[in-house]
Design a protein around this motif. Sequence first.
Motif, mmCIF file in Angstrom:
data_model
loop_
_atom_site.group_PDB
_atom_site.id
_atom_site.type_symbol
_atom_site.label_atom_id
_atom_site.label_comp_id
_atom_site.label_asym_id
_atom_site.label_seq_id
_atom_site.Cartn_x
_atom_site.Cartn_y
_atom_site.Cartn_z
ATOM 1 N N VAL A 175 0.870 -1.176 0.000
ATOM 2 C CA VAL A 175 0.000 0.000 0.000
ATOM 3 C C VAL A 175 0.914 1.234 0.000
ATOM 4 O O VAL A 175 2.058 1.144 0.424
ATOM 5 C CB VAL A 175 -0.932 0.016 1.235
ATOM 6 C CG1 VAL A 175 -1.905 -1.140 1.196
ATOM 7 C CG2 VAL A 175 -0.132 -0.033 2.528
ATOM 8 N N PRO A 176 0.404 2.383 -0.485
ATOM 9 C CA PRO A 176 1.306 3.536 -0.606
ATOM 10 C C PRO A 176 1.886 3.977 0.739
ATOM 11 O O PRO A 176 3.067 4.238 0.853
ATOM 12 C CB PRO A 176 0.420 4.627 -1.189
ATOM 13 C CG PRO A 176 -0.740 3.931 -1.789
ATOM 14 C CD PRO A 176 -0.927 2.662 -1.028
ATOM 15 N N GLU A 177 1.039 4.042 1.747
ATOM 16 C CA GLU A 177 1.539 4.481 3.043
ATOM 17 C C GLU A 177 0.566 3.988 4.104
ATOM 18 O O GLU A 177 -0.626 4.259 4.012
ATOM 19 C CB GLU A 177 1.616 6.011 3.090
ATOM 20 C CG GLU A 177 2.628 6.526 4.087
ATOM 21 C CD GLU A 177 2.570 8.033 4.179
ATOM 22 O OE1 GLU A 177 2.532 8.551 5.300
ATOM 23 O OE2 GLU A 177 2.557 8.690 3.128
ATOM 24 N N ILE A 178 1.054 3.251 5.083
ATOM 25 C CA ILE A 178 0.138 2.580 6.008
ATOM 26 C C ILE A 178 -0.658 3.553 6.856
ATOM 27 O O ILE A 178 -1.843 3.366 7.082
ATOM 28 C CB ILE A 178 0.910 1.563 6.882
ATOM 29 C CG1 ILE A 178 1.249 0.373 5.988
ATOM 30 C CG2 ILE A 178 0.088 1.127 8.083
ATOM 31 C CD1 ILE A 178 1.329 -0.947 6.656
ATOM 32 N N ILE A 200 -0.168 -4.849 -5.525
ATOM 33 C CA ILE A 200 0.223 -3.456 -5.297
ATOM 34 C C ILE A 200 -1.034 -2.612 -5.400
ATOM 35 O O ILE A 200 -1.610 -2.456 -6.484
ATOM 36 C CB ILE A 200 1.278 -2.965 -6.324
ATOM 37 C CG1 ILE A 200 2.530 -3.854 -6.271
ATOM 38 C CG2 ILE A 200 1.647 -1.511 -6.065
ATOM 39 C CD1 ILE A 200 3.666 -3.393 -7.182
ATOM 40 N N ASP A 201 -1.508 -2.115 -4.272
ATOM 41 C CA ASP A 201 -2.732 -1.309 -4.274
ATOM 42 C C ASP A 201 -2.376 0.135 -4.605
ATOM 43 O O ASP A 201 -1.300 0.606 -4.264
ATOM 44 C CB ASP A 201 -3.426 -1.391 -2.914
ATOM 45 C CG ASP A 201 -4.798 -0.733 -2.955
ATOM 46 O OD1 ASP A 201 -5.460 -0.817 -4.010
ATOM 47 O OD2 ASP A 201 -5.205 -0.133 -1.946
ATOM 48 N N GLU A 202 -3.295 0.840 -5.243
ATOM 49 C CA GLU A 202 -3.051 2.230 -5.681
ATOM 50 C C GLU A 202 -1.726 2.278 -6.442
ATOM 51 O O GLU A 202 -0.838 3.057 -6.130
ATOM 52 C CB GLU A 202 -2.983 3.189 -4.475
ATOM 53 C CG GLU A 202 -4.149 3.098 -3.512
ATOM 54 C CD GLU A 202 -5.389 3.841 -3.979
ATOM 55 O OE1 GLU A 202 -5.408 4.345 -5.125
ATOM 56 O OE2 GLU A 202 -6.352 3.902 -3.206
ATOM 57 N N LEU A 256 -1.901 -5.282 -9.993
ATOM 58 C CA LEU A 256 -1.734 -3.849 -9.815
ATOM 59 C C LEU A 256 -3.134 -3.246 -9.773
ATOM 60 O O LEU A 256 -3.857 -3.291 -10.765
ATOM 61 C CB LEU A 256 -0.946 -3.249 -10.988
ATOM 62 C CG LEU A 256 0.394 -3.895 -11.341
ATOM 63 C CD1 LEU A 256 0.977 -3.270 -12.615
ATOM 64 C CD2 LEU A 256 1.376 -3.752 -10.186
ATOM 65 N N GLY A 257 -3.540 -2.730 -8.614
ATOM 66 C CA GLY A 257 -4.903 -2.224 -8.481
ATOM 67 C C GLY A 257 -4.957 -0.713 -8.437
ATOM 68 O O GLY A 257 -4.093 -0.086 -7.839
#
Length: 723
Positions: free
Chosen positions: A242-245, A309-311, A344-345
Amino acid sequence: MFAQVIIDQDVKAIDKIFEYNIPSNMSILVGMRVYVPFGKRVLQGYVISISEDCSYDKNKVKDIISPIDQFPAIKKQMLEVMQFMVKKNHLTMASTLRLFLPSQMREGKVKEIFETFYYLRQHDFVPKSNAIKQKLLIDFLKKEGKVSSSKLGEMFGYQTIKTLYDKKVLEKEKEKIERIPYFIPKQDKKVVLNYMQNEAIKKISSEGVYLLHGVTGSGKTEVYMHLIERELAKGKNAIMLVPEISLTPQMVSNFKARFGDFVALLHSGLSAGEKFDEWKRIFSGQAKIVIGARSAIFAPIENLGIIIIDEEHEQSYISESNPRYFTHDIAKFRAKQNNCPLVLGSATPSIESYKKAIDGDYNLVELPVRANGKELPAIQIVDMIGELRRGNSGIFSAQLIADLNEVVTQKKQAMMFINRRGFSSFMRCRDCGYIAKCSDCDVSLVYHKEDNRLKCHYCGKQYKVLTRCPNCKSENIKHGAVGTEQVVSKLKELFPDIKILRMDNDTTSTKNSHQKILNEFKNSLPGVLVGTQMIAKGHDFENVTLVGIIDADQSLFQADYRSTERTFQLITQVAGRAGRSKDEGKVILQTYAPRHYVYKFASNYDYKGFFKKESNIRQTAQFPPYTRIIRALFADCDENNARELLKICYTNIENLKDEFSNEILYLDAMKSPIKKIQNKFRFQILMRLKLEKADEIEKKVFDIVNNATKTNVFIEINPTNMS
Ligand code: ADP
Ligand code: ZN
Ligand code: ZN
């Protein structure tokens, strides 16, 4: 036996394989960390292979001193990842291997922690009838077996424990404990997938890259969880990035609720001890799902069944400082290693990724509607120049104020989004909306306060500051952007009685501050949350009916070829916060450039239309993904040194033109837009390449630069920040 060892020093000159003898009484495995003699020093190293023979003089080869750990800290697959990254990203082996270990481990700082546990020594002891706590404690231990001191103390009191221990009813022992960051009880709540979600899961079955393009609220998280569940059932593991938890707390709690202790979290918000413990739980196989920011791709986990890989479009997947890498490249490599799918979402895939899907390199999987069947909120574009003409020069348009009033009377919530990126700003005519652009590059110029000039961050060209609009001759030309504080104080004037919260870098510097602000907002009806990019992602507030985008243009006219793409992504994401539950949502988008194509496509949620237009423009203007940009940045405290080095490299790079005249579209050397940072003078070489031989040329550029210098040069590929 002999060991091939990489010395743990990030120094190019010794970044090669050294050979050591393994003493016959020592057990050494591939991947172990070892102490070795190096010159007069003792250094740490990594064993990357073991052989019977040694290519070095056997009489001179030195002995390994000792292993550092009793296990191979670098797993076999990670050694392969290291080889891949060294080649792909031109990194040193040592700096790459360092990415794979918690830094505390290398510094030898982390101590394992122990706690006292109690269990029954005498099972037939009967306490006095009035000693109720003692009886309860004994009953509890009969049921539970062994319980930690802190838990028993909390339940029955420490005095009770002491009494029973003194009577020799209890026995104690010390045990190592793992620090599990936030514990959430496991729930069995399961959502029944809808047709589209089921189709998506069926499609994502075998090895390959899948681009999951799903609108905001389409239920991508549920798809991820089902995919992971399927792989766990096969005995496999998963990585989910995720980009940033801290910005996606809901995602994390959903996963914890579903998978309990199988989940390990890796991110920068953990303490050193927590990070090390999570790493060990992953290493030992106790944890089967790794969730984390980009560096979690280096988790010591094998037997992967899926990587997600989200976002995927987020910039945070690019590591911009050394060692530089792009997370997607490594994820692809690891997926291949494990013969598993990579998902890849995104609601707004990057132009680069979507192009790959169109070209057939990725498999496209789509979720075109919201999971709850709700429409996406309507986006209304408000022309701020029109507002100016009507005499409103404030931050809020008349429409936005009217809609805010509605929110207040209905006791609902609103989010006000302010786009703040970097410290630079562009010049804009307040009367016609004209933006100063570079005549060579077609990107907006950036205002530099210190020398009062406009600069192009791509070619370095400088321009005089405008005092009069070349388009409409107005002198009403301004630079600078609105900040969150300004918006909050204006809102407080307009609505003195309601809760107004602010979330930006200033208000979230302490631990858990994100969560505090979000919780407070959740309980404020009516309420307004004002924030930057931080409020754009993932939040699921059911009472938010209005989203205001105060100055959409801020990200549009950045000096970056990706600025239009970013603007589209931001609008879609921010808009996705509204109307997620029963009530319909609405979005007000304020802009000084209402006819810009990005707003037309974004307000209709027309990703495909936007992609088509944007990729045409990139192709015509020769920008990535149709070309590759390389920037080599030279920084030195001595201006002449930097200039000299630049000259040598530039001359050599220019010679490449003989061989690659067709492939090098652009090459120039110049001062960097920001001439001096931290007392270092900065110069740069910029080049743009055709894709066909880009790898080959890139390799040569790296070789030229590495031969000329040992330090202070950073080479970036398709850089996002050109300052
Ligand atoms: P996305 O990540 O695609 O923006 P989410 O995964 O956050 O969307 O899902 C949006 C909402 O829809 C969540 O509240 C989720 O619980 C709900 N949801 C997901 N799938 C379903 C489903 N099949 N049926 C009902 N609700 C669902
Ligand atoms: Zn003008
Ligand atoms: Zn330019």
